[in-house]
Scaffold this motif. Structure first.
Motif, PDB file in Angstrom:
ATOM      1  N   ALA A   1      -4.114  -2.395  11.158  1.00  0.00           N
ATOM      2  CA  ALA A   1      -5.027  -2.478  10.016  1.00  0.00           C
ATOM      3  C   ALA A   1      -5.596  -1.099   9.677  1.00  0.00           C
ATOM      4  O   ALA A   1      -5.695  -0.731   8.493  1.00  0.00           O
TER       5      ALA A   1
ATOM      6  N   THR B   1      -2.902   1.076   8.051  1.00  0.00           N
ATOM      7  CA  THR B   1      -2.706   0.679   6.656  1.00  0.00           C
ATOM      8  C   THR B   1      -3.839   1.208   5.782  1.00  0.00           C
ATOM      9  O   THR B   1      -3.598   1.735   4.688  1.00  0.00           O
ATOM     10  N   ALA B   2      -5.069   1.079   6.258  1.00  0.00           N
ATOM     11  CA  ALA B   2      -6.222   1.566   5.488  1.00  0.00           C
ATOM     12  C   ALA B   2      -6.150   3.084   5.294  1.00  0.00           C
ATOM     13  O   ALA B   2      -6.435   3.593   4.209  1.00  0.00           O
TER      14      ALA B   2
ATOM     15  N   ALA C   1      -3.200  -5.231  16.427  1.00  0.00           N
ATOM     16  CA  ALA C   1      -3.670  -5.686  15.111  1.00  0.00           C
ATOM     17  C   ALA C   1      -4.675  -4.705  14.516  1.00  0.00           C
ATOM     18  O   ALA C   1      -4.596  -4.353  13.332  1.00  0.00           O
TER      19      ALA C   1
ATOM     20  N   THR D   1     -10.197   2.125  18.208  1.00  0.00           N
ATOM     21  CA  THR D   1     -10.697   0.923  17.550  1.00  0.00           C
ATOM     22  C   THR D   1     -11.691   0.250  18.503  1.00  0.00           C
ATOM     23  O   THR D   1     -11.814   0.648  19.661  1.00  0.00           O
TER      24      THR D   1
END
Length: 152
Positions: free
Chosen positions: A95, A98-99, A91, A8
């Motif tokens: 995210a 989940t995506a 975080a 990320t």
């Protein structure tokens, strides 16, 4: 096992390198995807290893990661790799996880490793190695058989 490593934007370089080193050490094939550029020395070292490295956004990665396949009832997105190692802040990783789960329709064949990167090499190697389980049954009709006591 081949693994897709995705960093990320907030991923620490040392965490990303720790996961990459685990992949190199295991001898597994891996693809590295990051939204930010890597230092020149790292790019050269990965090039020397013939590692595939992509500089792409989360959306671009998701499109490359999931391929569409026709099925009888419609179109289903299937992951390119069976294993994904996500690296970054809690975080951002949550995210992205989940995506990915949503985009893949919750595919149970897709293993996503999203835990924090640790200094424990045994833990970081897990996505890159194939699991194995060995069982011994040492009884016949409920009577214990002593042959396996030396093995156990």
């Amino acid at each position: 096992m081949p693994v897709e490593i995705r960093a990320t934007e907030d991923a620490a370089l040392q965490d990303l390198l720790r996961v990459v080193i685990a992949g190199v050490r295991s001898g597994a094939a891996f693809v590295l995807s990051t939204p930010v550029g890597l230092p020149g020395d790292v790019r050269r070292a990965l090039g020397d290893l013939d590692a595939s490295v992509f500089l792409e956004t989360d959306e671009e990665w998701m499109q490359r990661m999931l391929r569409e396949e026709d099925v009888v009832e419609g179109v289903v997105a299937l992951p390119v790799s069976d294993r994904v190692r996500l690296v970054g802040g809690r975080a951002a990783v949550a995210a992205l996880h989940t995506a990915l789960a949503t985009a893949s329709g919750g595919d149970p064949d897709l293993a996503v490793y999203d835990g924090e990167v640790t200094a424990a090499a045994r833990i970081e190697l897990l996505p890159f190695v194939h699991e194995q389980s060995i069982s011994i049954t040492a009884h016949r009709y409920g009577n214990l058989d002593p042959w396996s006591s030396d093995v156990i």
